[in-house]
Design a protein around this motif. Structure first.
Motif, PDB file in Angstrom:
ATOM      1  N   THR A 107      67.129  49.465  24.854  1.00 31.73           N
ATOM      2  CA  THR A 107      66.035  50.116  25.881  1.00 31.73           C
ATOM      3  C   THR A 107      65.296  49.962  24.604  1.00 31.73           C
ATOM      4  N   ARG A 108      64.412  49.342  25.172  1.00 30.05           N
ATOM      5  CA  ARG A 108      62.645  49.080  24.649  1.00 30.05           C
ATOM      6  C   ARG A 108      61.492  49.393  25.224  1.00 30.05           C
ATOM      7  N   ASP A 109      60.773  49.745  24.001  1.00 28.28           N
ATOM      8  CA  ASP A 109      59.275  50.353  24.695  1.00 28.28           C
ATOM      9  C   ASP A 109      58.389  49.129  24.795  1.00 28.28           C
TER      10      ASP A 109
ATOM     11  N   THR B  69      60.091  48.036  20.675  1.00 26.90           N
ATOM     12  CA  THR B  69      60.983  48.422  20.019  1.00 26.90           C
ATOM     13  C   THR B  69      61.712  49.083  20.449  1.00 26.90           C
TER      14      THR B  69
ATOM     15  N   LEU C 222      64.293  51.764  21.029  1.00 20.62           N
ATOM     16  CA  LEU C 222      64.337  53.568  21.654  1.00 20.62           C
ATOM     17  C   LEU C 222      65.498  53.754  21.539  1.00 20.62           C
TER      18      LEU C 222
ATOM     19  N   ASP D 249      64.838  60.466  20.633  1.00 19.94           N
ATOM     20  CA  ASP D 249      63.608  59.739  20.263  1.00 19.94           C
ATOM     21  C   ASP D 249      62.028  60.031  20.675  1.00 19.94           C
TER      22      ASP D 249
ATOM     23  N   VAL E 116      57.897  59.351  22.252  1.00 21.40           N
ATOM     24  CA  VAL E 116      57.584  58.623  22.496  1.00 21.40           C
ATOM     25  C   VAL E 116      56.068  58.978  23.088  1.00 21.40           C
TER      26      VAL E 116
ATOM     27  N   LEU F 131      68.488  58.555  27.025  1.00 22.77           N
ATOM     28  CA  LEU F 131      68.420  57.205  27.233  1.00 22.77           C
ATOM     29  C   LEU F 131      69.136  57.090  28.934  1.00 22.77           C
TER      30      LEU F 131
ATOM     31  N   ILE G  24      64.047  55.900  30.380  1.00 26.89           N
ATOM     32  CA  ILE G  24      64.027  56.580  29.947  1.00 26.89           C
ATOM     33  C   ILE G  24      63.953  58.298  30.178  1.00 26.89           C
TER      34      ILE G  24
ATOM     35  N   THR H  74      60.245  52.471  30.397  1.00 27.98           N
ATOM     36  CA  THR H  74      59.496  52.396  29.347  1.00 27.98           C
ATOM     37  C   THR H  74      58.415  51.947  29.179  1.00 27.98           C
TER      38      THR H  74
ATOM     39  N   LYS I 233      55.067  54.120  23.991  1.00 27.01           N
ATOM     40  CA  LYS I 233      55.389  53.618  22.918  1.00 27.01           C
ATOM     41  C   LYS I 233      55.947  54.628  21.907  1.00 27.01           C
ATOM     42  N   LYS I 234      57.202  53.964  21.237  1.00 21.96           N
ATOM     43  CA  LYS I 234      57.741  54.934  20.053  1.00 21.96           C
ATOM     44  C   LYS I 234      56.658  56.000  18.995  1.00 21.96           C
TER      45      LYS I 234
END
Length: 73
Positions: free
Chosen positions: A5-7, A11, A13, A17, A19, A46, A53, A67, A71-72
């Protein structure tokens, strides 16, 4: 395609986390709640889908976010 899983900035995730939203989002079915850009979303979870998410924000519990809009932190 990877199963991570990416933002929006690509990045990775992970569960727990924090965000930040990168766009104002209207929440459907919440009586007109709009989440503003820059809102911090803590302790994400997740889902089985790499594009989504799950989070709890303000008055909205069990919210599913795409996502591409986070952003993280």
């Amino acid at each position: 395609m990877s199963d991570e899983t990416r933002d929006s900035n690509d990045t990775i995730l992970a569960d727990g986390d924090n965000v930040t939203l990168i766009k104002d989002l209207k929440v459907k079915g919440s009586g007109g709640v709009t989440l503003k850009r820059g809102t911090l979303v803590k302790n994400i979870r997740l889902t089985g889908d790499t594009d989504e998410i799950e989070a709890n924000v303000e008055k909205v519990r069990g919210l599913v976010l795409r996502t591409e809009f986070v952003k993280k932190a």
